[in-house]
Design an enzyme around this catalytic site. Structure first.
Site, PDB file in Angstrom:
ATOM      1  N   CYS A  73      -2.746  14.624   3.690  1.00 14.66           N
ATOM      2  CA  CYS A  73      -3.870  14.554   2.745  1.00 14.66           C
ATOM      3  C   CYS A  73      -4.760  15.774   2.940  1.00 14.66           C
ATOM      4  O   CYS A  73      -5.024  16.168   4.072  1.00 14.66           O
ATOM      5  CB  CYS A  73      -4.688  13.272   2.983  1.00 14.66           C
ATOM      6  N   CYS A  85       0.861  -1.178   0.000  1.00 11.52           N
ATOM      7  CA  CYS A  85       0.000   0.000   0.000  1.00 11.52           C
ATOM      8  C   CYS A  85       0.901   1.232   0.000  1.00 11.52           C
ATOM      9  O   CYS A  85       1.722   1.411   0.906  1.00 11.52           O
ATOM     10  CB  CYS A  85      -0.919  -0.027   1.218  1.00 11.52           C
ATOM     11  N   CYS A 145     -11.689  13.464   5.086  1.00  8.14           N
ATOM     12  CA  CYS A 145     -12.751  12.502   5.384  1.00  8.14           C
ATOM     13  C   CYS A 145     -12.828  12.309   6.900  1.00  8.14           C
ATOM     14  O   CYS A 145     -11.810  12.175   7.569  1.00  8.14           O
ATOM     15  CB  CYS A 145     -12.472  11.162   4.703  1.00  8.14           C
ATOM     16  N   CYS A 198      -6.466   0.395   6.726  1.00  5.67           N
ATOM     17  CA  CYS A 198      -7.040   1.533   5.992  1.00  5.67           C
ATOM     18  C   CYS A 198      -7.484   2.621   6.962  1.00  5.67           C
ATOM     19  O   CYS A 198      -8.185   2.352   7.924  1.00  5.67           O
ATOM     20  CB  CYS A 198      -8.266   1.103   5.203  1.00  5.67           C
TER      21      CYS A 198
END
Ligand code: SAH
Length: 340
Positions: free
Chosen positions: A110, A103, A114, A333
């Protein structure tokens, strides 16, 4: 500081090495960097000593350095990698019996924000270069002594929003796929986006491109807007429209990722709406039960809820539950946050 060679395409390397050098010398250096993955330019044994020393005096390979390595009970390894300017990103090594998966990060931090993702808390520091993206693969495959014949999958699902760094993501993909270099097939590379609509269309036009995954994460415009503020700019209906127009290759399907948050987006009605949204697409759905983290104000649904959600979607299209890897070391994740 010496310039890095990792990240240069063949023609750029040729220019870098100088017009007086024959093409086969460039080929030797290119193969040494991307195929043999030499840790140091002085080790390119095919070169005459003078050329080798000249190269090593002015350039370096540019591998990201391993600052820290965290080992999960399930075999997953999370890496904190230090870049040339001292900034750090994370990459994750996930071994399985028949293949390995890496990954990769595409940005330092970022910008997308979110509400269920730890990386969002960092904000954006900068884009990674193509060399820094490819360098993660080279550093991790070497550290894990991966044998050349073994199957390797790459997912650009680490830190960052890849489609906000599209030129470097595409250049990295060309390097990763080049049969003369690392020779990773396009179908083994996946890029995941929160839904940057104009860039999805642009990606579709690239001659060499990864498979596309889209983080859907909600079944209505309102709920998606709360969880993923990017939807204020890029609306759900337009996202589905750009997916409908997306030029899939014959072997390809769109992947939609859906993070299940207890009591927020995990009801049967959500599952039915997901089915309706994706009904006319060649799609599959990957469900992820929330991986928790400090500062994340959501809870993980019970396994039965996840199974019930899956059962509804799976009646209409392939739908899988992604098992989290490296939860115990914050490698799963949404858990990458660049620290111990
Ligand atoms: N920015 C890109 C690339 C990151 S991919 C994107 O959004 O697609 C990261 C994936 O992990 C996304 O599908 C995201 O929805 C999911 N994710 C983020 N936080 C998570 C969490 N806490 N638990 C489970 N999955 C999460």
């Amino acid at each position: 500081m010496p310039d890095p060679l990792i990240g240069l395409e063949f023609d750029e390397l040729r220019t870098t090495m100088g017009a007086d050098q024959p093409a086969y010398r460039t080929r030797q250096v290119y193969e040494a960097i991307y195929r043999q993955n030499v840790p140091d330019l002085v080790q390119i044994s095919t070169l005459p000593r003078a050329t080798r020393e000249h190269l090593a005096g002015h350039y370096e390979t540019g591998h990201p350095r391993i600052a820290q390595r965290f080992e999960s009970a399930d075999g997953t390894r999370r890496y904190l990698l230090r870049l040339a300017d001292g900034k750090t990103v994370e990459a994750v090594w996930m071994p399985e019996p028949d293949r390995d998966t890496i990954c990769l990060s595409t940005q330092v931090g970022c910008p997308v924000d979110c509400k269920f993702c730890l990386t969002a808390l960092l904000g954006l520091e900068r884009n990674l270069t193509a060399g820094e993206i490819v360098g993660q693969v080279l550093t991790l495959t070497r550290d894990n002594a991966a044998s050349p014949g073994r199957r390797l999958n790459l997912v650009m699902m680490g830190m960052g929003e890849p489609l906000l760094n599209l030129p470097n993501v595409l250049k990295a993909t060309r390097l990763l796929c080049d049969p003369q270099g690392m020779a990773i097939p396009e179908r083994r590379i996946t890029v995941s986006t929160a839904g940057v609509i104009p860039k999805i269309a642009e990606l579709g036009q690239a001659p060499v491109r990864p498979k596309l995954a889209i983080s859907l994460n909600a079944s209505t415009e309102e709920s998606r807007r709360e969880l993923m503020p990017i939807t204020r700019k890029y609306h759900l209906a337009d996202l589905i429209e750009v997916c409908r127009a997306y030029p899939l290759r014959p072997w390809e399907r769109l992947t939609f990722e859906y993070v299940l948050l207890r009591g927020v987006n995990d009801a049967d009605a959500d599952a039915r709406r997901v089915v309706r949204l994706l009904a006319h697409l060649k799609a599959k759905v990957n469900l992820l039960a929330l991986n928790p983290g400090p500062g994340i104000a959501f809870e993980t649904p019970d396994p039965e809820r996840v199974l019930a959600f899956q059962a509804i979607v799976a009646r209409s299209m392939p739908c899988f539950i992604r098992k989290p890897r490296g939860l115990d070391i914050f490698a799963a994740c949404g858990q990458l946050k660049r620290s111990a």
